[in-house]
Motif scaffolding. Structure first.
Motif, mmCIF file in Angstrom:
data_model
loop_
_atom_site.group_PDB
_atom_site.id
_atom_site.type_symbol
_atom_site.label_atom_id
_atom_site.label_comp_id
_atom_site.label_asym_id
_atom_site.label_seq_id
_atom_site.Cartn_x
_atom_site.Cartn_y
_atom_site.Cartn_z
ATOM 1 N N GLY A 255 7.184 13.618 -6.258
ATOM 2 C CA GLY A 255 6.634 12.483 -5.518
ATOM 3 C C GLY A 255 5.751 12.875 -4.351
ATOM 4 N N ALA A 256 5.513 14.179 -4.162
ATOM 5 C CA ALA A 256 4.718 14.638 -3.012
ATOM 6 C C ALA A 256 3.239 14.292 -3.153
ATOM 7 C CB ALA A 256 4.874 16.145 -2.831
ATOM 8 N N GLY A 257 2.790 14.106 -4.398
ATOM 9 C CA GLY A 257 1.378 13.771 -4.614
ATOM 10 C C GLY A 257 0.618 14.809 -5.429
ATOM 11 N N LYS A 258 1.345 15.732 -6.059
ATOM 12 C CA LYS A 258 0.699 16.825 -6.807
ATOM 13 C C LYS A 258 -0.145 16.306 -7.973
ATOM 14 C CE LYS A 258 4.640 18.749 -7.941
ATOM 15 N NZ LYS A 258 5.606 17.823 -7.346
ATOM 16 N N SER A 259 0.479 15.446 -8.801
ATOM 17 C CA SER A 259 -0.259 14.949 -9.980
ATOM 18 C C SER A 259 -1.474 14.150 -9.542
ATOM 19 C CB SER A 259 0.632 14.057 -10.842
ATOM 20 O OG SER A 259 1.672 14.807 -11.354
ATOM 21 N N THR A 260 -1.292 13.338 -8.525
ATOM 22 C CA THR A 260 -2.417 12.539 -8.034
ATOM 23 C C THR A 260 -3.539 13.468 -7.578
ATOM 24 O OG1 THR A 260 -0.807 10.900 -7.298
ATOM 25 C CG2 THR A 260 -3.039 10.672 -6.435
ATOM 26 N N LEU A 261 -3.169 14.538 -6.888
ATOM 27 C CA LEU A 261 -4.172 15.485 -6.384
ATOM 28 C C LEU A 261 -4.955 16.128 -7.522
ATOM 29 C CD1 LEU A 261 -5.288 17.151 -3.931
ATOM 30 C CD2 LEU A 261 -3.583 18.852 -4.497
ATOM 31 N N LYS B 296 0.844 -1.207 0.000
ATOM 32 C CA LYS B 296 0.000 0.000 0.000
ATOM 33 C C LYS B 296 0.877 1.254 0.000
ATOM 34 C CE LYS B 296 -4.121 -2.034 1.174
ATOM 35 N NZ LYS B 296 -4.515 -2.765 -0.028
ATOM 36 N N LEU B 297 0.538 2.188 -0.893
ATOM 37 C CA LEU B 297 1.275 3.463 -0.916
ATOM 38 C C LEU B 297 0.270 4.608 -0.801
ATOM 39 C CD1 LEU B 297 4.257 4.421 -3.087
ATOM 40 C CD2 LEU B 297 2.372 6.035 -2.841
ATOM 41 N N THR B 298 0.398 5.385 0.265
ATOM 42 C CA THR B 298 -0.543 6.486 0.467
ATOM 43 C C THR B 298 -0.027 7.721 -0.282
ATOM 44 O OG1 THR B 298 -1.097 5.617 2.632
ATOM 45 C CG2 THR B 298 -1.729 7.899 2.220
HETATM 46 N N1 LIG Z 1 -0.722 4.995 -10.812
HETATM 47 C C1 LIG Z 1 0.083 4.861 -9.765
HETATM 48 N N2 LIG Z 1 0.344 3.666 -9.226
HETATM 49 C C2 LIG Z 1 1.121 3.521 -8.152
HETATM 50 N N3 LIG Z 1 1.732 4.549 -7.527
HETATM 51 C C3 LIG Z 1 1.541 5.771 -8.003
HETATM 52 C C4 LIG Z 1 0.712 6.004 -9.154
HETATM 53 N N4 LIG Z 1 0.696 7.333 -9.404
HETATM 54 C C5 LIG Z 1 1.493 7.899 -8.469
HETATM 55 N N5 LIG Z 1 1.979 6.970 -7.636
HETATM 56 C C6 LIG Z 1 2.854 7.227 -6.463
HETATM 57 O O1 LIG Z 1 2.221 8.203 -5.665
HETATM 58 C C7 LIG Z 1 3.177 9.127 -5.135
HETATM 59 C C8 LIG Z 1 2.820 10.532 -5.574
HETATM 60 O O2 LIG Z 1 3.015 10.628 -6.979
HETATM 61 P P1 LIG Z 1 2.631 11.931 -7.827
HETATM 62 O O3 LIG Z 1 2.916 11.622 -9.266
HETATM 63 O O4 LIG Z 1 1.269 12.356 -7.472
HETATM 64 O O5 LIG Z 1 3.681 12.975 -7.249
HETATM 65 P P2 LIG Z 1 4.110 14.386 -7.843
HETATM 66 O O6 LIG Z 1 4.191 15.311 -6.687
HETATM 67 O O7 LIG Z 1 3.197 14.770 -8.964
HETATM 68 O O8 LIG Z 1 5.554 14.070 -8.395
HETATM 69 P P3 LIG Z 1 6.315 14.664 -9.698
HETATM 70 O O9 LIG Z 1 6.510 16.129 -9.457
HETATM 71 O O10 LIG Z 1 7.599 13.892 -9.710
HETATM 72 O O11 LIG Z 1 5.427 14.363 -10.880
HETATM 73 C C9 LIG Z 1 4.534 8.673 -5.656
HETATM 74 O O12 LIG Z 1 5.147 7.888 -4.654
HETATM 75 C C10 LIG Z 1 4.189 7.821 -6.852
HETATM 76 O O13 LIG Z 1 5.162 6.841 -7.086
#
Ligand SMILES: Nc1ncnc2c1ncn2[C@@H]1O[C@H](COP(=O)(O)OP(=O)(O)OP(=O)(O)O)[C@@H](O)[C@H]1O
Length: 345
Positions: free
Chosen positions: A41-47, A17-19
């Motif tokens: 990797g902070a979570g910006k894209s996910t957000l 699990k990865l939060t």
């Molecule tokens: N589809 C996915 N499956 C598994 N893990 C993911 C997935 N998308 C993102 N992650 C993980 O979630 C965490 C946040 O990723 P995210 O891409 O949101 O960060 P970020 O702040 O946008 O980073 P960056 O600036 O490098 O793009 C990271 O540890 C990443 O590896």
């Protein structure tokens, strides 16, 4: 306009699990530009991908323009997404389509007639300053022009919200400025609410009204740009603000710098950092007069963000040791951060 309520996103990677987001709440009022800043990797894209449910949060609700997207059927969601435009770091244009046809795509998908498409696309290309490029293919455009096409395409369905996923990260500084200016104009003239993610505080400083700082999936600080710039509470926010200034001392001084005074006329090089909390007065001149010290200014950068003045001055400070100490105390009392970078002869 955008309300993320207690969003969490947990990825399952082969049973691990990865939060990526941990109980994040963010509210962007209508017509505002909000920047989410964080390291890689902070979570910006996910957000940002949770806002249009490209990524479905594990828990929490996503309310855009009063509608909870997490409750919609797939069909309703497709329709609701027309209200949410998105642009990306790498533009995501279709290489086999001309500029005109790229911008026309969302209108074609929505079943608009030819006349409407011609009218709308022409207006959008005029808005982004690309009328003369309408028959060109993306391969023959600069990065900035590609992002303008992507912006026009994102606006084709008259969205209320525009999501910008590191939209200027692939662009040079001058092009970045022109794209940020365009986004600000669009925000003002069309009243579109903008949520952008970035790892550069400069971007936030240029166009945002609000900023949120994300670290390891947690929103650790948020508020108006002027509040955060004038009084950053977390070390990360402070570091991001500092990163907008580049303390590059002249080579000559760097070579001469030592950690401790080497003799009695070994003057300190001091960095005076002004934040929005610093008293708005000519503090350095006052300190110089009051304590009879001389300031030989080596560099200075002062900027404004959200109406707040901040920045720093680096100076070689000459004078009696006690006087310099008194002056430092005086400045600190007036909320100037004082840091001795080293000593020169
Ligand atoms: N589809 C996915 N499956 C598994 N893990 C993911 C997935 N998308 C993102 N992650 C993980 O979630 C965490 C946040 O990723 P995210 O891409 O949101 O960060 P970020 O702040 O946008 O980073 P960056 O600036 O490098 O793009 C990271 O540890 C990443 O590896």
């Amino acid at each position: 306009m955008i309300k993320l309520n207690n969003i969490s996103k947990i990825f399952d990677i082969s049973g691990q699990k990865l939060t990526a987001l941990n109980n994040v709440s963010l509210h962007v009022p209508k017509g505002q530009i909000c920047g989410v800043i964080g390291a890689s990797g902070a979570g910006k894209s996910t957000l940002i991908r949770c806002v249009n449910l490209l990524e479905r949060p594990t828990s929490g609700t996503v309310v855009v323009d009063g509608k909870d997207l997490t409750l919609l059927t797939d069909r309703q969601l497709i329709s609701e997404r027309r209200n949410i435009g998105m642009i990306f770091q790498h533009f995501n244009l279709l290489s086999s389509r001309t500029v005109f046809d790229n911008v026309a795509l969302p209108l074609e998908l929505a079943g608009a007639d030819k006349q409407k498409i011609l009218q709308k696309v022409s207006a959008l290309l005029a808005l982004v300053g690309l009328t003369d490029k309408q028959d060109v293919y993306p391969a023959n455009l600069s990065g900035g022009q590609k992002q303008r096409v992507a912006i026009a395409r994102a606006l084709a369905s008259d969205p209320k919200v525009l999501l910008c996923d590191e939209a200027t990260s692939a662009l040079d500084p001058a092009t970045t400025q022109s794209i940020l200016k365009l986004l600000k104009e669009i925000n003002r003239s069309l009243g579109i609410t903008i949520l952008l993610i970035t790892h550069e505080m400069d971007v936030v400083k240029r166009i945002c009204d609000q900023v949120a700082v994300i670290d390891k999936g947690n929103l650790i600080e948020q508020g108006s740009v002027s509040d955060i710039f004038s009084n950053p509470k977390t070390k990360l926010a402070q570091d991001f603000i500092r990163s907008t200034f580049h303390v590059a001392l002249p080579e000559e001084y760097l070579n001469k710098l030592s950690d401790t005074p080497t003799h009695e006329k070994s003057w300190p090089i001091i960095k005076f950092e002004f934040t929005g909390r610093s008293v708005d007065a000519p503090l350095l001149s006052q300190a110089s007069r009051k304590y009879d010290i001389a300031l030989n200014i080596l560099m200075s950068q002062i900027d404004y963000a959200g109406g707040t003045k901040f920045g720093f001055t680096v100076a070689e400070v000459e004078g009696d040791e006690d006087a310099i100490t008194q002056a430092k105390i005086y400045l600190m009392e007036n909320n100037v951060r004082v840091e001795v970078l080293g000593y020169v002869e």
